[in-house]
Design an enzyme around this catalytic site. Structure first.
Site, mmCIF file in Angstrom:
data_model
loop_
_atom_site.group_PDB
_atom_site.id
_atom_site.type_symbol
_atom_site.label_atom_id
_atom_site.label_comp_id
_atom_site.label_asym_id
_atom_site.label_seq_id
_atom_site.Cartn_x
_atom_site.Cartn_y
_atom_site.Cartn_z
ATOM 1 N N HIS A 373 56.583 47.883 68.766
ATOM 2 C CA HIS A 373 55.802 47.541 67.566
ATOM 3 C C HIS A 373 54.341 47.912 67.656
ATOM 4 C CE1 HIS A 373 58.492 45.192 64.951
ATOM 5 N NE2 HIS A 373 59.144 44.920 66.071
ATOM 6 N N LYS A 564 45.521 40.583 55.629
ATOM 7 C CA LYS A 564 46.257 40.882 56.862
ATOM 8 C C LYS A 564 45.510 40.228 58.011
ATOM 9 C CE LYS A 564 45.763 45.340 55.961
ATOM 10 N NZ LYS A 564 47.046 45.930 56.281
ATOM 11 N N ARG A 565 46.101 40.196 59.208
ATOM 12 C CA ARG A 565 45.371 39.666 60.351
ATOM 13 C C ARG A 565 44.049 40.416 60.526
ATOM 14 N NH1 ARG A 565 47.860 35.668 63.784
ATOM 15 N NH2 ARG A 565 46.081 36.001 65.133
ATOM 16 N N LYS A 570 42.126 47.337 62.182
ATOM 17 C CA LYS A 570 42.478 47.284 60.760
ATOM 18 C C LYS A 570 41.251 47.512 59.865
ATOM 19 C CE LYS A 570 46.501 44.159 61.368
ATOM 20 N NZ LYS A 570 47.643 44.711 60.621
ATOM 21 N N THR A 672 53.569 46.350 56.774
ATOM 22 C CA THR A 672 54.540 46.001 55.738
ATOM 23 C C THR A 672 53.794 45.423 54.537
ATOM 24 O OG1 THR A 672 54.837 43.885 56.883
ATOM 25 C CG2 THR A 672 56.534 45.573 57.220
ATOM 26 N N LYS A 676 54.542 45.643 50.396
ATOM 27 C CA LYS A 676 54.619 44.514 49.470
ATOM 28 C C LYS A 676 53.638 44.696 48.311
ATOM 29 C CE LYS A 676 54.522 41.915 53.241
ATOM 30 N NZ LYS A 676 54.429 40.776 54.182
#
Ligand SMILES: *Cc1c(COP(=O)(O)O)cnc(C)c1O
Length: 845
Positions: A373, A564-565, A570, A672, A676
Site C-alpha cells: 500500500h 484526507k489524512r 499529500k 480512494t 469518491k
C-alpha cells in the site's frame, strides 16, 4: 405518549411477522425492542435509546440472512477469502444496512409515523473508527463488495476499544480526544466466546526429538493471551448474503497467574490481566509511518494467530484435511501489518500440527497473497531483531530458516551477486539488525499486488525491484475501488435518484452502466436538474459550516475541498500557498475580479507528527485572517472542518465542486478519496499520481485538471539536485506568499511560529512544492475560468460521473477473484432457510 403493544393478546401474530418488512411490522418491532432490549418506553426514551431500538430492529432482519449464509457455506465447505487487516474503517452500520436491505424508505416512514426523524437517528450512531484512513476504508469497501458479489469471505481484525482519536481544534491546533465508541454499547456485534483461542508471547524455545525421532521445537511462552471473536454481519446489496467481520478482543486466560492469586498477590494477577487486555486497547494512530513499538508487534501476532487458528478450526469442522488448507482458504494480507502470518502459519502447521517443512511451506505460499500500500520508505515495516526475538522467539527461528532457503534460491538464480543477497535478505544487517516485513510477505505469498497501475509499476521498478526480478509471475495490479452503495446511494440520495430516474438503477451493482448518462449531457433540462442538486447539497453544507464553525459561506462559490489524512506528501500546504496567492492578489488590488472560492479542509494528523500538525495550525491561522479581512469581501473563505471520519466523508464528498488530489507524483499509492469525489460529480485538480492517472484516462483529459511534475520528472529533478531557494528567488508570487507567512501576518506578528515549516520548504522541500507551485497556480487559474462557464462545468461534472464505472470496489473484487483468489460466488437462496422457530424443536445434543 406512545402506547406499548400488548403481547398477551397478539402473541401468535407477532411470531409470524417478527421480522416482517411492512411499515406496521417495523413500527411494532421498533417499540418492542425499545421496551424489551433498551428497557425504555417513549416517554422516557433518549435519542440513543431510539437509535438502539432501531438498530436491533434492523439487526433482527439481518440475522436470517446471516445465519443462513453461514449454514450454506458450512454445508458446502465453500472456498473462502480471509481478508486480514489491522484496520477496518467501517463507518456507521445502520444507514448502510437499510440501503442494502432495501428498506430505507419503509423504515423512514415507520419512524416518522412514530414522530421520529430517521436522519436524526442515523446521526446518533457512533461510528466504529477502527482505522486511520484509506487502507482501513478500502478493507471496508471490499467487505461490502464481497458480500454484494456473493463471495464467501471473512474479514479478520482487531476490536480496538479505542479507535482513531476524535479530533478537536483549539486555538487552531489539533487536540486528540479518546474515541470511546463502545460507550453506549454496540448493537451490531455478537460475541462468540465459544470460539476463543490462545496466543503465546515471549519466553523461549527448546529443541527435542519426538517419538518418531524427528527434530521438533517446543515454545515455552512468557505470557498467554486469550482472543475472543466478536462478529458483525456484512450484508450484500440486495442479496441474501451476509458475510462476517470477525474482530478479536484480547483477554487474560482465566487460569493465568493463578499461582500469584493463590499466593495472595491478587493485585499482581489483576495487573497481568490488564497487560493482556492492552493488546486490543488502542489503534495506533500513525498513518504511513512505522514506529517499531513492541505493543504494535504484539497486536499483529495477536490478531494473525487468532485468525489463522480460527481458519484451522473451520477446516477441521468442515472435514477438510489440513493438507488442503489452501483449497479452503485464500488469505489476503492488507499491507504488511498481518505479514507475520507467513511465519505463524508455518509454526501452526509444523509445531502444532506435526507437518513437515516442505509441505507446510507449499501450503503457506499457496494460501497467502500480499497487497502493498505504500511507496514511502518510512512506512515500510521493520522490527529490531532484539524486540522480535523477545516477543516471538519461535517465529524468528522460522524466519531464519525461510531466509536460508530463500537466499539459496536467489543464489541459484543470480550466482555470485552478493549485493543482491544483502538487499533481498529477510534480515536487514546494514546496522542494527531488523526483520523486513515486506520481504517476508513477498517470499511467503504467491501474489504481490499494488493498488493502482502507476503504483504497481513503481513497485516493480523501484521499491520491490529485486523481488520483481526474482518472481515476476507473482506481481499484478489491482486498482482500488470504492463502494457506490455507501458513497452514492446512502450519502447522495438526491443524485442517486436523478441518475436512476434517467437510466434505471442497475448502475448500483454495475457501475459501468453510468455510461448511459452520457446520452443526457446535452439535455438542458437534465443539466439544470444536475446543477440544482449540487447546489442544494452545497446549501446543506453551508448550514453545517455555519453551525460548526460559525462561518458564513457563499453557496455559489467554488467548493474546493481537500479532505484526507494530513501528511507532507499529500501537500495540504501547497493548497495553502494557493490561498495566500489569491489573498495577496486581492490585497494588491482589492477590486480584482476573482471567482469566489470556499476552501474546505478536513483531516487528522498523527499525534506525533509535528509538521502535519503545524500545517493544520497554518490553515486555521489563514482562515482567521482571510475570513475576517474586509478587503476580501467574502470572495474567499477558508474552513477547517474538524474530525474527519466516514460520517464526515459521506457529508462532504457530495458537496464538492473541486477535489484536491495534489500529492507529489510517485508517493500516493492509489488514493480512494479521489474516486469518491469524482463519483459525486466533483472535478479533480490533481497530479499524475496513484489512481489519478487512471481516473484521467477514464474521464478524459479535457474533463480533468492536471498539473505538475510526473513521477519520472520528480526522480530526474531530485537526481539533478533540487534547489528550492532558486524557485523562491525567481518567482515573484511565490516569494510574496512565503514572505507573507514569515512576516507573521497569519500569526499575530509571531515570526517564529511557522518558521520550521518555512525552513523545511526553503532548504529541503522534500515534496517539491516550490517546483510544482507555478503549474498549480496556473491550473487553478484555469479552474476559476472554467467555473464561470456553468454549462461547461456541469457537462464536465456529468461526464466525470458517467465515466467512473471502473472505480467500483466491485470491479476490484472481481479482479482479485479472477487473478488471485480463484474463487466463485455462492448465491444464497432464502427458500429452505433456517427459521427462528426451529429452536422450538426439542434440542438433541
Ligand atoms: C476515502 C477515505 C480516506 C482516504 O482518502 P484519500 O484521499 O484517498 O487519502 C480516508 N479517510 C476516510 C474517512 C475516507 O472515507
Amino acid at each position: 405518549m406512545q402506547t406499548v403493544p400488548n403481547h398477551q393478546v397478539e402473541n401468535l401474530q407477532i411470531e409470524d411477522d417478527r421480522t416482517g418488512l411492512s411499515v406496521e411490522c417495523l413500527k411494532r418491532a421498533f417499540l418492542d425492542n425499545l421496551f424489551y432490549v433498551q428497557g425504555k418506553f417513549p416517554k422516557i426514551a433518549t435519542k440513543n435509546d431510539y437509535y438502539m431500538a432501531l438498530a436491533y430492529t434492523v439487526r433482527d432482519r439481518l440475522l436470517q440472512r446471516w445465519i443462513n449464509t453461514a449454514v450454506i457455506y458450512t454445508e458446502r465447505a465453500s472456498r473462502t477469502v480471509s481478508y486480514l487487516s489491522a484496520e477496518f474503517l467501517m463507518g456507521p452500520h445502520l444507514g448502510n444496512n437499510l440501503v442494502n436491505l432495501g428498506i430505507y424508505d419503509q423504515v423512514k416512514q415507520a419512524v416518522s409515523e412514530l414522530g421520529l426523524d430517521l436522519e436524526d437517528l442515523l446521526e446518533q450512531e457512533e461510528e466504529p473508527g477502527l482505522g486511520n484512513g484509506g487502507l482501513g476504508r478500502l478493507a471496508a469497501c471490499y467487505l461490502d463488495s464481497m458480500a454484494t458479489l456473493e463471495i464467501p469471505s471473512l474479514g479478520y481484525g482487531i476490536r480496538y476499544e479505542f479507535g482513531i482519536f476524535d479530533q478537536d481544534i483549539r486555538d487552531g491546533w489539533q487536540v486528540e480526544i479518546t474515541d470511546k465508541w463502545l460507550h453506549c454499547g454496540n448493537p451490531w456485534e455478537i460475541a462468540r466466546p465459544e470460539w476463543e483461542v490462545y496466543v503465546k508471547l515471549g519466553g523461549h524455545t527448546e529443541a527435542y526429538t519426538d517419538e518418531h525421532g524427528r527434530y521438533r521445537v517446543r515454545w515455552i511462552p512468557y505470557q498467554v493471551v486469550k482472543g475472543v471473536p466478536h462478529d458483525t454481519p456484512i450484508l450484500g446489496y440486495k442479496t441474501n448474503t451476509a458475510n462476517t467481520l470477525r474482530l478479536w478482543t484480547a483477554e487474560a486466560p482465566e487460569s493465568f497467574d493463578f499461582g500469584a492469586f493463590n499466593s495472595g498477590d491478587y493485585l499482581g494477577a489483576v495487573q497481568a490481566k490488564m497487560v493482556s487486555e492492552n493488546l486490543s486497547k488502542v489503534l495506533y494512530p500513525n498513518d504511513d509511518s512505522s514506529q517499531g513499538k513492541r505493543l504494535r508487534l504484539a497486536q499483529q501476532i495477536f490478531f494473525v494467530s487468532c485468525s489463522l487458528q480460527d481458519m484451522i478450526r473451520i477446516v477441521f469442522r468442515q472435514n477438510v484435511p489440513l493438507e488442503k488448507f489452501h483449497e479452503k482458504f485464500v488469505v489476503q494480507l492488507n499491507d504488511t501489518h498481518p505479514a507475520i502470518a507467513v511465519a505463524e502459519l508455518m509454526r501452526l502447521l509444523i509445531d502444532e500440527h506435526d507437518m513437515g517443512w516442505d509441505q507446510a511451506w507449499s501450503i503457506t505460499q499457496k494460501s497467502l497473497a500480499y497487497t502493498n500500500h505504500t511507496l514511502l520508505p518510512e512506512a515500510l515495516e521493520r522490527w529490531p531483531i532484539s524486540l522480535f526475538r523477545s516477543l516471538l522467539p519461535r517465529h524468528l527461528e522460522i524466519i531464519y530458516e525461510i531466509n536460508y532457503h530463500f537466499l539459496e534460491e536467489v543464489k541459484a538464480k543470480f550466482p555470485g551477486d552478493s549485493d543482491r543477497l544483502r538487499r533481498m535478505s529477510l534480515i536487514d544487517e546494514s546496522g542494527e539488525k531488523y526483520v523486513r516485513m515486506a520481504h517476508l510477505a513477498c517470499v511467503g505469498s504467491h501474489s504481490i499486488n499494488g493498488v493502482a497501475a502507476l503504483h504497481t509499476k513503481l513497485l516493480q521498478q523501484d521499491v520491490l525491484r529485486d523481488f520483481y526480478q526474482m518472481y515476476p509471475e507473482k506481481f499484478n495490479n489491482k486498482t482500488n475501488g470504492v463502494t457506490p452503495r455507501r458513497f452514492m446511494v446512502l450519502s447522495n440520495p438526491r443524485l442517486t435518484n436523478l441518475i436512476s430516474s434517467k437510466i434505471g438503477d442497475s448502475w448500483i451493482k454495475h457501475l459501468k452502466d453510468l455510461k448511459k448518462l452520457e446520452a443526457f449531457v446535452d439535455d438542458p433540462e437534465f443539466c439544470h436538474q444536475w446543477r440544482s442538486i449540487k447546489s442544494a447539497i452545497k446549501h446543506d453544507l453551508v448550514a453545517y459550516i455555519q453551525k460548526q464553525n460559525g462561518i458564513s459561506v457563499n453557496p455559489d462559490s467554488i467548493f474546493d475541498i481537500q479532505a484526507k489524512r494530513f501528511h507532507e506528501y499529500k501537500r495540504q500546504h501547497l493548497n495553502a500557498l494557493h490561498i495566500i496567492t489569491l489573498y495577496n492578489r486581492i490585497k494588491a488590488n482589492p477590486d480584482i475580479d476573482i471567482t469566489p472560492r470556499t476552501f474546505i479542509f478536513g483531516g487528522k494528523a498523527a499525534p506525533g507528527y509535528y509538521m502535519a500538525k503545524l500545517i493544520i495550525k497554518l490553515l486555521n491561522s489563514i482562515a482567521d485572517v482571510v475570513n475576517n479581512d474586509p478587503d476580501v469581501r467574502d470572495r474567499l473563505k477558508v474552513v477547517f472542518l474538524k474530525d474527519y471520519s466516514v460520517k464526515f466523508a459521506q457529508r462532504v464528498y457530495p458537496a464538492a465542486d473541486l477535489s484536491e488530489q495534489i500529492s507529489m507524483a510517485g508517493k500516493e499509492a492509489s488514493g480512494t478519496g479521489n474516486m469518491k469525489f469524482a463519483l459525486n460529480g466533483a472535478l479533480t485538480i490533481g497530479t499524475l499520481d496513484g489512481a489519478n492517472v487512471e481516473i484521467r484516462d477514464e474521464v478524459g483529459a479535457e474533463n480533468f485538471f492536471i498539473f505538475g511534475l510526473t513521477a519520472p520528472e520528480v526522480y530526474a529533478l531530485k537526481a539533478r539536485g533540487y534547489r528550492p531557494l532558486d524557485y523562491y528567488h525567481s518567482n515573484r508570487e511565490l516569494k510574496a506568499v512565503i514572505d507573507r507567512i514569515a512576516s507573521g501576518h497569519f500569526s499575530h506578528g509571531d515570526t517564529q511560529l511557522f518558521k520550521p515549516l518555512l525552513d523545511s520548504l526553503l532548504h529541503r522541500d522534500e515534496y517539491l512544492l516550490f517546483a510544482d507551485y507555478q503549474a498549480y497556480i496556473d491550473c487553478q487559474d484555469n479552474v476559476s475560468q472554467v467555473y464561470r462557464d456553468r454549462d461547461r462545468w456541469t457537462r464536465m461534472s456529468i461526464l466525470n460521473v458517467a465515466r467512473m464505472g471502473k472505480f467500483s470496489s466491485d470491479r476490484s473484487i472481481r479482479d482479485y477473484c479472477q487473478d488471485i483468489w480463484n474463487i466463485q460466488s455462492v448465491p444464497i437462496e432464502l427458500g429452505e432457510c433456517i427459521q427462528a422457530k426451529e429452536n422450538m424443536r426439542p434440542i438433541t445434543m
